[in-house]
Design a protein around this motif. Structure first.
Motif, mmCIF file in Angstrom:
data_model
loop_
_atom_site.group_PDB
_atom_site.id
_atom_site.type_symbol
_atom_site.label_atom_id
_atom_site.label_comp_id
_atom_site.label_asym_id
_atom_site.label_seq_id
_atom_site.Cartn_x
_atom_site.Cartn_y
_atom_site.Cartn_z
ATOM 1 N N ARG A 219 1.704 -16.407 -2.761
ATOM 2 C CA ARG A 219 2.169 -15.467 -1.730
ATOM 3 C C ARG A 219 1.143 -15.449 -0.605
ATOM 4 O O ARG A 219 0.182 -14.689 -0.651
ATOM 5 C CB ARG A 219 2.362 -14.086 -2.347
ATOM 6 C CG ARG A 219 3.514 -14.075 -3.347
ATOM 7 C CD ARG A 219 3.649 -12.766 -4.068
ATOM 8 N NE ARG A 219 2.600 -12.580 -5.063
ATOM 9 C CZ ARG A 219 2.568 -11.569 -5.939
ATOM 10 N NH1 ARG A 219 3.531 -10.672 -5.925
ATOM 11 N NH2 ARG A 219 1.582 -11.464 -6.804
ATOM 12 N N MET B 269 5.687 -6.928 6.906
ATOM 13 C CA MET B 269 6.656 -7.974 6.525
ATOM 14 C C MET B 269 8.070 -7.413 6.655
ATOM 15 O O MET B 269 8.263 -6.198 6.703
ATOM 16 C CB MET B 269 6.399 -8.480 5.095
ATOM 17 C CG MET B 269 6.477 -7.433 4.019
ATOM 18 S SD MET B 269 6.081 -8.097 2.353
ATOM 19 C CE MET B 269 4.321 -8.375 2.450
ATOM 20 N N THR B 270 9.035 -8.335 6.711
ATOM 21 C CA THR B 270 10.434 -7.896 6.707
ATOM 22 C C THR B 270 10.827 -7.521 5.274
ATOM 23 O O THR B 270 10.151 -7.903 4.312
ATOM 24 C CB THR B 270 11.377 -9.025 7.184
ATOM 25 O OG1 THR B 270 11.281 -10.105 6.257
ATOM 26 C CG2 THR B 270 11.002 -9.508 8.583
ATOM 27 N N GLU C 143 11.308 -10.668 3.299
ATOM 28 C CA GLU C 143 10.043 -11.281 2.865
ATOM 29 C C GLU C 143 9.457 -10.509 1.681
ATOM 30 O O GLU C 143 8.967 -11.104 0.717
ATOM 31 C CB GLU C 143 9.040 -11.322 4.028
ATOM 32 C CG GLU C 143 9.374 -12.416 5.045
ATOM 33 C CD GLU C 143 8.703 -12.240 6.406
ATOM 34 O OE1 GLU C 143 8.618 -13.237 7.131
ATOM 35 O OE2 GLU C 143 8.289 -11.110 6.761
ATOM 36 N N LEU D 43 5.687 -11.083 9.538
ATOM 37 C CA LEU D 43 4.702 -11.247 8.452
ATOM 38 C C LEU D 43 3.288 -11.400 9.017
ATOM 39 O O LEU D 43 2.988 -12.369 9.715
ATOM 40 C CB LEU D 43 5.077 -12.475 7.613
ATOM 41 C CG LEU D 43 4.240 -12.679 6.343
ATOM 42 C CD1 LEU D 43 4.464 -11.539 5.358
ATOM 43 C CD2 LEU D 43 4.582 -14.018 5.691
#
Lengths: 197, 197
Positions: free
Chosen positions: A5, A128-129, A132, A169
């Motif tokens: 990640r 982040m979205t 994501e 992000l």
């Protein structure tokens, strides 16, 4: 999870977000910010405009305004900066300024503003979205550990996840944190290694 | 190991160690340092004497000398300081100054010295006696990970163990590292959590 990640980092130097009313006091009635450079977060930008930031012990001559304007003025500094200014700034999440220490004055070309609260050391966090976040097995307000490799390799505990579809992000750390971890540069990829509860 | 391996931390602000010859140039022939305050490491002390430290882009007006004098002058700064001075300082172990970047000038009351090398960002490290190392299951030159708890909890990788009976137990970090990890204060206890190879 086998896939790493990885998160690009963005270094935050001292800056401020400003309210319409404070902008008018510092730069004149009806003044509007000029975009210097868009930031990674959608709709956010570094403005051409800078102000002087004064504390009881010292000052910075040019602190950049990030736009657009916000409901409340918020000054974000590092702990190193807080010593130079002589302000006992609290580590807070962005937006959480109620009761943060006073003692700071902003000076612009047309006037000055004493702010009674709103000087913070921003907690490190990752934007982040929601998609994501889901792909990473995370959700808004999770706390994670993030690792930066290298000679001065470092792991940051207590990194807050902010998941929202208006975000891009990016992990935000301040200059103290970036310099402690070697020199972390904008765009370097850091790795989420653990989700804490 | 069930017992925690706890180490008191010492924050290093920018400072220098000075050679006899450079001391004579800066403060005059036959000058001797005056003890201001003993340090935790036996025989080491903060001296009364400070010098100006100049780089291509900026300077610090008062950088303290740590005594006693050493064979080679060595200036220790943080990465933040290196940006202010405009010097591309290398992260090095103390004493390892060969080929470190030039560009720094020291100014004292009686003269000045341009140093051709010897400006470093000191690698974080832990001093301990050989008996303490043994009790911790460690030896000289081991690399360990050290954890600082708190809101800005942080883990430092690549912390060098220096075991020698002339040392006292203490971990040295610089101001960037201290400020990144919340505010780590002198004497705070940090924990060795892992020995890396």
């Amino acid at each position: 999870m086998s896939k790493k990640r990885l998160i690009p980092v963005g270094l935050s130097n001292r800056h401020l977000h400003i309210s319409d009313i404070d902008l008018a006091t510092l730069f004149g009635q009806g003044y509007e910010l000029t975009v210097l450079k868009p930031l990674i977060q959608p709709g956010q930008y570094a403005a051409e405009e800078c102000v002087e930031l004064h504390g009881p012990k010292g000052f910075f001559a040019k602190v950049r305004i990030l736009g657009p304007t916000r409901p409340v003025t918020q000054v974000e500094i590092s702990i190193s900066d807080s010593f130079k200014l002589g302000i006992k700034a609290a580590v807070r999440q962005s937006g959480d300024v109620t009761g943060s220490p006073p003692g700071c004055k902003l000076v612009g070309p047309k006037g000055q503003v004493e702010i009674s609260e709103g000087v913070i050391v921003a907690s490190r966090h990752i934007h982040m979205t929601t998609a994501e976040a889901e792909a990473f097995g995370l959700k808004d307000m999770d706390m994670v550990k993030v690792k930066a490799d290298g000679l001065r390799g470092i792991t940051f505990d207590n990194v807050l996840v902010r998941a929202n579809d208006s975000y891009a992000l990016e992990m935000h750390v301040d200059m103290d944190e970036g310099n402690a971890g070697g020199v972390i540069r904008n765009g370097d990829m850091l790795e989420i290694i653990e989700v804490s509860k």
